[in-house]
Motif scaffolding. Structure first.
Motif, PDB file in Angstrom:
ATOM      1  N   ALA A 155     -48.099  34.250  27.967  1.00 38.55           N
ATOM      2  CA  ALA A 155     -47.384  33.774  26.775  1.00 38.55           C
ATOM      3  C   ALA A 155     -46.073  33.110  27.163  1.00 38.55           C
ATOM      4  O   ALA A 155     -45.350  33.597  28.035  1.00 38.55           O
ATOM      5  CB  ALA A 155     -47.125  34.928  25.814  1.00 38.55           C
ATOM      6  N   ALA A 156     -45.775  32.000  26.505  1.00 35.51           N
ATOM      7  CA  ALA A 156     -44.530  31.278  26.796  1.00 35.51           C
ATOM      8  C   ALA A 156     -43.727  30.985  25.537  1.00 35.51           C
ATOM      9  O   ALA A 156     -42.503  30.883  25.581  1.00 35.51           O
ATOM     10  CB  ALA A 156     -44.843  29.976  27.528  1.00 35.51           C
ATOM     11  N   GLU A 157     -44.393  30.840  24.396  1.00 37.89           N
ATOM     12  CA  GLU A 157     -43.705  30.462  23.166  1.00 37.89           C
ATOM     13  C   GLU A 157     -42.940  31.636  22.556  1.00 37.89           C
ATOM     14  O   GLU A 157     -43.385  32.786  22.603  1.00 37.89           O
ATOM     15  CB  GLU A 157     -44.711  29.939  22.131  1.00 37.89           C
ATOM     16  N   GLU A 158     -41.784  31.332  21.980  1.00 37.55           N
ATOM     17  CA  GLU A 158     -40.976  32.334  21.281  1.00 37.55           C
ATOM     18  C   GLU A 158     -40.523  31.725  19.961  1.00 37.55           C
ATOM     19  O   GLU A 158     -39.363  31.348  19.803  1.00 37.55           O
ATOM     20  CB  GLU A 158     -39.776  32.759  22.128  1.00 37.55           C
ATOM     21  N   HIS A 188     -31.365  37.617  16.074  1.00 32.95           N
ATOM     22  CA  HIS A 188     -32.331  38.096  15.077  1.00 32.95           C
ATOM     23  C   HIS A 188     -32.795  39.516  15.413  1.00 32.95           C
ATOM     24  O   HIS A 188     -32.712  39.976  16.554  1.00 32.95           O
ATOM     25  CB  HIS A 188     -33.530  37.155  15.019  1.00 32.95           C
ATOM     26  N   GLY A 189     -33.312  40.199  14.410  1.00 29.32           N
ATOM     27  CA  GLY A 189     -33.816  41.556  14.604  1.00 29.32           C
ATOM     28  C   GLY A 189     -35.326  41.652  14.536  1.00 29.32           C
ATOM     29  O   GLY A 189     -35.874  42.753  14.380  1.00 29.32           O
ATOM     30  N   PHE A 190     -36.015  40.517  14.647  1.00 23.49           N
ATOM     31  CA  PHE A 190     -37.472  40.539  14.553  1.00 23.49           C
ATOM     32  C   PHE A 190     -38.094  41.115  15.823  1.00 23.49           C
ATOM     33  O   PHE A 190     -37.626  40.860  16.931  1.00 23.49           O
ATOM     34  CB  PHE A 190     -38.019  39.123  14.339  1.00 23.49           C
ATOM     35  N   GLU A 191     -39.180  41.884  15.649  1.00 22.10           N
ATOM     36  CA  GLU A 191     -39.893  42.364  16.815  1.00 22.10           C
ATOM     37  C   GLU A 191     -40.734  41.228  17.397  1.00 22.10           C
ATOM     38  O   GLU A 191     -40.911  40.180  16.771  1.00 22.10           O
ATOM     39  CB  GLU A 191     -40.768  43.559  16.464  1.00 22.10           C
ATOM     40  N   THR A 192     -41.246  41.459  18.581  1.00 20.20           N
ATOM     41  CA  THR A 192     -42.050  40.447  19.254  1.00 20.20           C
ATOM     42  C   THR A 192     -43.544  40.752  19.084  1.00 20.20           C
ATOM     43  O   THR A 192     -43.927  41.868  18.715  1.00 20.20           O
ATOM     44  CB  THR A 192     -41.726  40.389  20.750  1.00 20.20           C
ATOM     45  N   LEU A 222     -43.538  26.773   9.322  1.00 18.29           N
ATOM     46  CA  LEU A 222     -42.810  28.028   9.532  1.00 18.29           C
ATOM     47  C   LEU A 222     -42.469  28.278  10.997  1.00 18.29           C
ATOM     48  O   LEU A 222     -41.637  29.141  11.295  1.00 18.29           O
ATOM     49  CB  LEU A 222     -43.642  29.203   8.994  1.00 18.29           C
ATOM     50  N   TRP A 223     -43.108  27.572  11.893  1.00 21.95           N
ATOM     51  CA  TRP A 223     -42.935  27.841  13.320  1.00 21.95           C
ATOM     52  C   TRP A 223     -41.667  27.155  13.830  1.00 21.95           C
ATOM     53  O   TRP A 223     -41.691  26.017  14.308  1.00 21.95           O
ATOM     54  CB  TRP A 223     -44.154  27.366  14.092  1.00 21.95           C
ATOM     55  N   VAL A 224     -40.569  27.866  13.716  1.00 20.91           N
ATOM     56  CA  VAL A 224     -39.261  27.339  14.107  1.00 20.91           C
ATOM     57  C   VAL A 224     -38.612  28.295  15.096  1.00 20.91           C
ATOM     58  O   VAL A 224     -39.066  29.433  15.291  1.00 20.91           O
ATOM     59  CB  VAL A 224     -38.349  27.153  12.877  1.00 20.91           C
ATOM     60  N   GLU A 225     -37.541  27.841  15.711  1.00 17.97           N
ATOM     61  CA  GLU A 225     -36.782  28.712  16.593  1.00 17.97           C
ATOM     62  C   GLU A 225     -36.160  29.852  15.783  1.00 17.97           C
ATOM     63  O   GLU A 225     -35.562  29.606  14.735  1.00 17.97           O
ATOM     64  CB  GLU A 225     -35.670  27.916  17.286  1.00 17.97           C
ATOM     65  N   PRO A 226     -36.297  31.089  16.231  1.00 11.14           N
ATOM     66  CA  PRO A 226     -35.681  32.194  15.489  1.00 11.14           C
ATOM     67  C   PRO A 226     -34.161  32.121  15.578  1.00 11.14           C
ATOM     68  O   PRO A 226     -33.618  31.595  16.558  1.00 11.14           O
ATOM     69  CB  PRO A 226     -36.217  33.439  16.203  1.00 11.14           C
ATOM     70  N   PRO A 227     -33.455  32.616  14.567  1.00 16.49           N
ATOM     71  CA  PRO A 227     -31.999  32.550  14.597  1.00 16.49           C
ATOM     72  C   PRO A 227     -31.423  33.429  15.708  1.00 16.49           C
ATOM     73  O   PRO A 227     -32.029  34.428  16.119  1.00 16.49           O
ATOM     74  CB  PRO A 227     -31.596  33.080  13.210  1.00 16.49           C
ATOM     75  N   ALA A 228     -30.252  33.067  16.184  1.00 16.20           N
ATOM     76  CA  ALA A 228     -29.587  33.852  17.228  1.00 16.20           C
ATOM     77  C   ALA A 228     -29.298  35.257  16.715  1.00 16.20           C
ATOM     78  O   ALA A 228     -28.911  35.449  15.566  1.00 16.20           O
ATOM     79  CB  ALA A 228     -28.289  33.155  17.634  1.00 16.20           C
TER      80      ALA A 228
END
Length: 292
Positions: free
Chosen positions: A180-183, A138-142, A130-136
């Protein structure tokens, strides 16, 4: 469509969702008519935040219809599932406001039914997909945004947990976010019971509360699975620490970051459980937190 909502759902929903709960029979009937479905049964005991019915589509193929309250942000769940497109997670077949038609899994078979070592292995193998790059766009919070709200609530209810654990949890969050560095796109609520048996592949994740951030945050809830088994043994503290190291090693993560997020999430979860009258659940989380 007359039916009794599962008692687990009734007990777990906040009072603000009582109107939605009362409308459930009509909401289910409307979705069934719109999609041309035949209902086999409502899943019980089911989940604590949604209603799931096993259904048949017009062509006779099996599916699962999930209804969620307005506060559950079904649109974000749908967006995450569509981003994964069946890779590691359940596949979306259709969707509308408040309703998701999903591929049929086996709700009675979760990774939690496996022996502990096998369960951790299968769960880790699922979440890593599941750990993939989020889509351009996107509306997900951090992770920072979600844990910011949680940290504020934790500070407000700090008397619900030992002061040293609260301070340690809040301090760990600040330190982790500073480095933190990963997104990456995360499940957000990953644990053994969120991995169900499937037909396409053996195991698929369900019920995401998606957000964007580092992998260690996503794995932290998995560390607390079956905590009652750890507490029941004399080697509980060392076994908990070994679990952190084992999970971190299996997914190439920094064990200190996993330990830090586990501490924060355990203490935060404990204060919410205590405020909701779930004292035993809170005690288990706090005991695990004290071992880390």
């Amino acid at each position: 469509m007359a039916f009794e909502p599962p008692q687990r759902l009734v007990r777990a929903l906040p009072l603000g969702e009582s109107e939605w709960l009362g409308q459930l029979p009509k909401l289910l009937e409307d979705a069934v008519v719109r999609l041309g479905l035949d209902v086999e049964r409502v899943v019980a005991p089911g989940g604590r935040s949604s209603l799931v019915a096993l259904v048949r589509r017009p062509d006779g193929s099996p599916a699962a219809l999930k209804l969620v309250p307005p506060s559950a942000a079904a649109g974000l769940e749908r967006a995450a599932l569509e981003c994964w497109n069946g890779f590691g997670a359940v596949r979306v077949l259709d969707a509308s406001e408040g309703a998701l038609l999903l591929e049929r899994l086996h709700p009675e078979v979760s990774v939690r039914s496996l022996p502990e070592s096998k369960a951790l292995l299968e769960a880790a193998g699922t979440v890593r997909r599941l750990w993939v790059e989020p889509p351009a766009g996107h509306g997900f919070e951090t992770v920072a945004e979600r844990t910011g709200r949680q940290a504020a609530a934790l500070s407000e209810h700090s008397d619900e947990a030992p002061p040293a654990l609260v301070a340690g949890a809040l301090g760990a969050r600040e330190e982790l976010l500073a480095g933190a560095a990963e997104e990456l796109l995360l499940h957000g609520n990953f644990r053994q019971s969120k991995v169900l048996g499937g037909d396409r592949v053996p195991w698929l994740a369900v019920g995401p509360e998606p957000l964007v951030g580092e992998r260690a945050y996503d794995l932290a809830r998995l560390v607390r699975d079956r905590v009652e088994d750890l507490i029941a043994t004399a080697s509980g503290p060392s076994a908990a620490r070994r679990r952190v190291n084992r999970l971190a090693d299996s997914l190439d993560l920094d064990p200190d970051r996993l330990r830090g997020w586990t501490l924060f999430r355990a203490v935060e979860s404990a204060t919410r459980a205590m405020a909701s009258g779930r004292g035993r659940e809170a005690e288990l989380s706090l005991e695990l937190a004290a071992w880390l």
